[in-house]
Structure formats: C-alpha cells, structure tokens
Write a protein that holds these residues in place. Sequence first.
Motif, PDB file in Angstrom:
ATOM      1  N   LYS A 173      -5.498  20.943  15.565  1.00 55.73           N
ATOM      2  CA  LYS A 173      -5.776  22.122  14.754  1.00 55.73           C
ATOM      3  C   LYS A 173      -4.926  22.060  13.499  1.00 55.73           C
ATOM      4  N   GLY A 174      -5.501  22.525  12.403  1.00 53.24           N
ATOM      5  CA  GLY A 174      -4.736  22.570  11.163  1.00 53.24           C
ATOM      6  C   GLY A 174      -5.404  21.792  10.049  1.00 53.24           C
ATOM      7  N   ARG A 175      -4.589  21.396   9.095  1.00 50.40           N
ATOM      8  CA  ARG A 175      -5.101  20.674   7.939  1.00 50.40           C
ATOM      9  C   ARG A 175      -4.028  19.736   7.412  1.00 50.40           C
ATOM     10  N   LEU A 176      -4.472  18.766   6.647  1.00 47.61           N
ATOM     11  CA  LEU A 176      -3.544  17.811   6.048  1.00 47.61           C
ATOM     12  C   LEU A 176      -4.081  17.375   4.700  1.00 47.61           C
ATOM     13  N   TRP A 177      -3.180  16.832   3.892  1.00 49.48           N
ATOM     14  CA  TRP A 177      -3.515  16.428   2.531  1.00 49.48           C
ATOM     15  C   TRP A 177      -3.068  14.984   2.321  1.00 49.48           C
ATOM     16  N   PHE A 178      -3.834  14.258   1.493  1.00 44.99           N
ATOM     17  CA  PHE A 178      -3.463  12.902   1.088  1.00 44.99           C
ATOM     18  C   PHE A 178      -3.557  12.813  -0.431  1.00 44.99           C
ATOM     19  N   ASP A 179      -2.700  11.977  -1.003  1.00 45.13           N
ATOM     20  CA  ASP A 179      -2.688  11.831  -2.458  1.00 45.13           C
ATOM     21  C   ASP A 179      -2.021  10.501  -2.809  1.00 45.13           C
ATOM     22  N   ALA A 180      -2.218  10.082  -4.064  1.00 47.52           N
ATOM     23  CA  ALA A 180      -1.498   8.953  -4.672  1.00 47.52           C
ATOM     24  C   ALA A 180      -1.686   7.645  -3.911  1.00 47.52           C
ATOM     25  N   PHE A 181      -2.923   7.313  -3.551  1.00 52.08           N
ATOM     26  CA  PHE A 181      -3.188   6.018  -2.924  1.00 52.08           C
ATOM     27  C   PHE A 181      -3.085   4.914  -3.971  1.00 52.08           C
ATOM     28  N   SER A 182      -2.473   3.809  -3.588  1.00 53.69           N
ATOM     29  CA  SER A 182      -2.411   2.644  -4.476  1.00 53.69           C
ATOM     30  C   SER A 182      -2.192   1.392  -3.641  1.00 53.69           C
ATOM     31  N   ILE A 183      -2.718   0.285  -4.142  1.00 54.66           N
ATOM     32  CA  ILE A 183      -2.500  -1.029  -3.533  1.00 54.66           C
ATOM     33  C   ILE A 183      -2.175  -1.992  -4.656  1.00 54.66           C
ATOM     34  N   HIS A 184      -1.017  -2.661  -4.548  1.00 55.08           N
ATOM     35  CA  HIS A 184      -0.584  -3.610  -5.571  1.00 55.08           C
ATOM     36  C   HIS A 184      -0.234  -4.937  -4.910  1.00 55.08           C
ATOM     37  N   PRO A 185      -0.548  -6.052  -5.555  1.00 53.39           N
ATOM     38  CA  PRO A 185      -0.073  -7.341  -5.030  1.00 53.39           C
ATOM     39  C   PRO A 185       1.426  -7.476  -5.259  1.00 53.39           C
ATOM     40  N   ILE A 186       2.113  -8.073  -4.316  1.00 48.84           N
ATOM     41  CA  ILE A 186       3.556  -8.299  -4.449  1.00 48.84           C
ATOM     42  C   ILE A 186       3.856  -9.747  -4.098  1.00 48.84           C
ATOM     43  N   GLU A 187       5.027 -10.177  -4.509  1.00 50.75           N
ATOM     44  CA  GLU A 187       5.445 -11.531  -4.179  1.00 50.75           C
ATOM     45  C   GLU A 187       5.878 -11.590  -2.724  1.00 50.75           C
ATOM     46  N   ASP A 188       5.628 -12.709  -2.102  1.00 47.35           N
ATOM     47  CA  ASP A 188       6.013 -12.869  -0.704  1.00 47.35           C
ATOM     48  C   ASP A 188       7.528 -12.747  -0.568  1.00 47.35           C
ATOM     49  N   GLY A 189       7.941 -12.064   0.482  1.00 44.49           N
ATOM     50  CA  GLY A 189       9.362 -11.917   0.760  1.00 44.49           C
ATOM     51  C   GLY A 189       9.992 -10.694   0.159  1.00 44.49           C
ATOM     52  N   VAL A 190       9.270  -9.946  -0.681  1.00 46.95           N
ATOM     53  CA  VAL A 190       9.816  -8.742  -1.296  1.00 46.95           C
ATOM     54  C   VAL A 190       9.379  -7.551  -0.465  1.00 46.95           C
ATOM     55  N   ARG A 191      10.308  -6.815   0.069  1.00 44.59           N
ATOM     56  CA  ARG A 191      10.014  -5.676   0.937  1.00 44.59           C
ATOM     57  C   ARG A 191      10.280  -4.382   0.184  1.00 44.59           C
ATOM     58  N   PRO A 192       9.298  -3.475   0.056  1.00 47.30           N
ATOM     59  CA  PRO A 192       9.541  -2.218  -0.641  1.00 47.30           C
ATOM     60  C   PRO A 192      10.421  -1.290   0.169  1.00 47.30           C
ATOM     61  N   ALA A 193      10.902  -0.248  -0.491  1.00 45.28           N
ATOM     62  CA  ALA A 193      11.741   0.739   0.182  1.00 45.28           C
ATOM     63  C   ALA A 193      10.929   1.509   1.205  1.00 45.28           C
ATOM     64  N   GLU A 194      11.634   2.036   2.220  1.00 44.10           N
ATOM     65  CA  GLU A 194      10.956   2.794   3.265  1.00 44.10           C
ATOM     66  C   GLU A 194      10.438   4.112   2.701  1.00 44.10           C
ATOM     67  N   GLY A 195       9.485   4.719   3.438  1.00 39.73           N
ATOM     68  CA  GLY A 195       8.942   6.005   3.028  1.00 39.73           C
ATOM     69  C   GLY A 195      10.026   7.057   2.980  1.00 39.73           C
ATOM     70  N   GLU A 196       9.874   8.003   2.085  1.00 42.54           N
ATOM     71  CA  GLU A 196      10.880   9.032   1.912  1.00 42.54           C
ATOM     72  C   GLU A 196      10.216  10.394   1.864  1.00 42.54           C
ATOM     73  N   ALA A 197      10.902  11.395   2.339  1.00 43.37           N
ATOM     74  CA  ALA A 197      10.388  12.762   2.327  1.00 43.37           C
ATOM     75  C   ALA A 197      10.729  13.420   1.006  1.00 43.37           C
ATOM     76  N   LEU A 198       9.783  14.199   0.491  1.00 43.69           N
ATOM     77  CA  LEU A 198       9.983  14.886  -0.782  1.00 43.69           C
ATOM     78  C   LEU A 198       9.922  16.382  -0.575  1.00 43.69           C
ATOM     79  N   VAL A 239       0.852  -1.175   0.000  1.00 44.43           N
ATOM     80  CA  VAL A 239       0.000   0.000   0.000  1.00 44.43           C
ATOM     81  C   VAL A 239       0.895   1.234   0.000  1.00 44.43           C
ATOM     82  N   CYS A 240       0.570   2.186  -0.862  1.00 45.15           N
ATOM     83  CA  CYS A 240       1.343   3.423  -0.973  1.00 45.15           C
ATOM     84  C   CYS A 240       0.393   4.613  -0.915  1.00 45.15           C
ATOM     85  N   PHE A 241       0.858   5.692  -0.323  1.00 41.68           N
ATOM     86  CA  PHE A 241       0.143   6.965  -0.366  1.00 41.68           C
ATOM     87  C   PHE A 241       1.099   8.054   0.089  1.00 41.68           C
ATOM     88  N   ALA A 242       0.751   9.275  -0.238  1.00 44.05           N
ATOM     89  CA  ALA A 242       1.556  10.428   0.160  1.00 44.05           C
ATOM     90  C   ALA A 242       0.709  11.334   1.037  1.00 44.05           C
TER      91      ALA A 242
END
Length: 464
Positions: free
Chosen positions: A439-464, A360-363
């Motif tokens: 207090k304040g506000r927040l934004w979400f974008d770029a949600f996605s869910i993809h099947p992956i092979e077992d044992g494959v770990r994606p890269a950690e989240g990164e700041a842009l 699962v990915c999102f920003a």
Amino acid sequence: MARAEVREVVFRIRWRWVRLSAGVGAALGGLLLLWGYPQVQAVLVRSSSLRAEDVEATLARAPLLPSSTRAHLGVRYLYDPAIFDPPRALEHLRRAVRESPFDYRNWMHLGQGYEAVGDRARAEAAYRQAIAWAPEYFLPRWLYANFLLKHGERERALEAFARAARAHPEAAANIAELLQNEERVAQLARLVPEADVRARLCAFLLSRGALSAAVSLWRDLDWNEKAKLGLARIMIARGISTEHYALARALWCALGRRLSERAACSDDLVWNGGFELAPLREMVPALSLSTLGVSEEFAVPDRDFDWQIENEAGVMTRIAREEPYQGERALRIEFTRHENVRFSGVAQFVLLRPAATYEVCFAYKAEVRGDPRVVVEIVGARRGVPEENAVLFRWSLPREAGRAGWTLVREVFRTTPETSLALLRIRRVPADALADFVKGRLWFDAFSIHPIEDGVRPAEGEAL
C-alpha cells in the motif's frame, strides 16, 4: 399589254391531319423502340459471351454499334487463349479507332494489338496517342511504361513510371513492386518531386526491409510534410525489430530535436531520464502503412526509445509535479489495489555496447507499507523482445523504504558480449505467499546510464 392577274393563295392547315400524322409517327417510333431494345440488349449480352462468332455475326448485321463493342471483341482476341488471334484483333481495333478516334481506350487497346503482333514502332505510337488524349489518366501511362520496360528501355520506362505516379500517387507501391529493385525505386523517387509519392515509396521500401534506402528517401522529405513524422516512428520500430539499433537511435534523436527544443541525445543513454519532456509518441500520431498503399502484414510492433508508461490493474502511473528530485517532474506510482499486485508498466529501450561497463543512477522516494517487491531491472532485449534470462542489472526497493526524502542509487553493471539493446524497466512481482500486501506510493526520478572505465567504482547511494 395585258396585265396578269394576281390571285390570293391561302393555305389552310388541317390540324386533324397533323395530329393524325404525329400519332402515326409516335406509334411507329414506339414499335421501333420495342423492337430495337431487345436487339441492343442481345448485342450487349453477346459481346461479353465466350462465343466470339456471335459478336462477329451481330456486328455484321448491325455495323453502327458503338466502337466499344468492337474494341472489346478485339481485346478478347488478344487475351482469350481459346480464340487468340492477334491479326483479327487488330482488324477490329483499327476500325474502333477510325470510328472513335478521340477515345483513349481505343488507342490503348490498339497499342496492345500492335504489341501482340510484334510491331513495336506502331505500338509505341498508339500508346503515346492514348496518353495524349488522356494525359491525366494513369492506365495509358502504366501500359506504356510496362511496354518500355519489357523491351529493355529501363531509363525511359522509369521516366514513364514517374509520370504515371504523378498522375496517380496511390499506385506508387504497385509501380515499386513491379520494379523489384531498391536502386530502381530510389531512381524513381528522384524523378518524382511530389512528397506524397516519395512517402509511399519510402513505405514500400520499409515493407521490404530496405531500411537504409527508406531512410535516404525520408531525409529528402520536408519536416512540414504530414507523413514524415509518422514514417520516422515506423522506421524506428523497424530498426529495433531488425537490429539496426544505431540507425534507429539516430532517427529517434532527429525526431526529438524536431519536436522539442530541450530534447537532445547526449552521453546519457536514458532518454528523458528526469521525466521533464512530454512523451514524443503523444506528439506524433501513429501512421498506418495501409494509408500509404502498403499491406499491414508488413507492420512491426510500435517500439521506440521513449518511456513506455501505462496503468495496469491496481496501479496508477503518471508523471507528476510533486517535489521532484531535480527539475520540475518525477514519475509517481501508486498502488490502488493492495493484494496480489503485478506491475510492469514503466520501461524504456536503451542502446548499449557489448562487453562494456556502465554506471546506472536514479533517485527514489517511497511511502509504502507492506512488502514493496518493486525492482528496477535492465535486461537484454534483442529485436525489442525482453530476455528474462539475460538480466544485466537488478535493484530491489528495501522493505524499510517508507520514509520521507529522496535516496540516490548509483550502481555498476556490465553487458555481455551479445548485448546491444537492453530494456530498463520498473516492475513488481507478487510474492508466492498467500499474504501479499502493498500500500502507498513511490516516486522515481533522474535516471541515467553512462559508460565508465573498467575498475572505477562510483560512490555508494546517499540519502538526501
């Protein structure tokens, strides 16, 4: 030869006598009317009473009464168990037909009379004559089709029902109810080219849980038909509620392709994860089953695979054009109330496979003070109902997330062997402590869910 004399003859009209004669005639007519009106009223009252002998006596005294009175008496002899007498009914119904041969109702009742005495050939002839005198009316065709169905002539009965449905589309659900068979309803639909009738039969099949048969009828409807889009929404909701998830998802993809050129189902299991498309439910007006002749008791909750975005007390949620992570839009959530804020107004159903691993990915971007307590969750949702004890994935917004810039989150989760449908949602649950402030506000974008092979770990989240 003597000529006959021609004498002039003069006629004189004595207007006094004319006026006198007219007055006498009017007086006699008035007296006749005063006498006749109560008699006619008595006949009408007696003709609808339970005492058939009263009507018989009245008809004997006044044989020139309308044929409808005699036909009504004949029908009572057929259907009133206290005076059931088919031969006597036929006597009155035959005479009613002789007196008024162009009244389709008399022929219709005569067919019922012949049917009661077992004269099938004459009953069919009478029904067909009733249809001939009233080809655009529904009731003669309905009775004739029922007659054929009772005598085992199913193919001819279906053809008669099809003609009845064309004459009166509003009765399509009643006809389908009588057939009591999905295959027969489908055969009936093939005999009726009118889209309105097919849409009503489709709604009937949906109300009886026959989703696959309803989808087959729905596919034959043209996209320009008003009911097709609304029926698609109903079928998607029905598929989710009855665990026909794959069929519901396929219908959703077909609906999306029809309404938007950019909408397409891909390997990404999140629909419109970048919030670039307008919600499809706003493009398709809701369709009530009652408008198609089906009771609302068969309705199911309105569910689909689009984002469900709603404002709640203290929270404003909208899709905005404010420096999105990608594309042109992003989801914006703003807290307008700062204490004890509870929120769960953003969610989407996602179709997953049991016992499978997904990424699962999102920003997100946040400008928040206090304790955010905002989480992104994926929970099981069998039949479209969230299962709070079946949490597959949970991510919490960090307390120190009040900095500018987008952050990409990439995580892995695994479904249980029982998981098929899940709910992706954004929510906030207030803290148990008395001091719960945000207090304040927040934004979400770029949600996605993809099947992956077992044992494959994606890269950690990164700041842009």
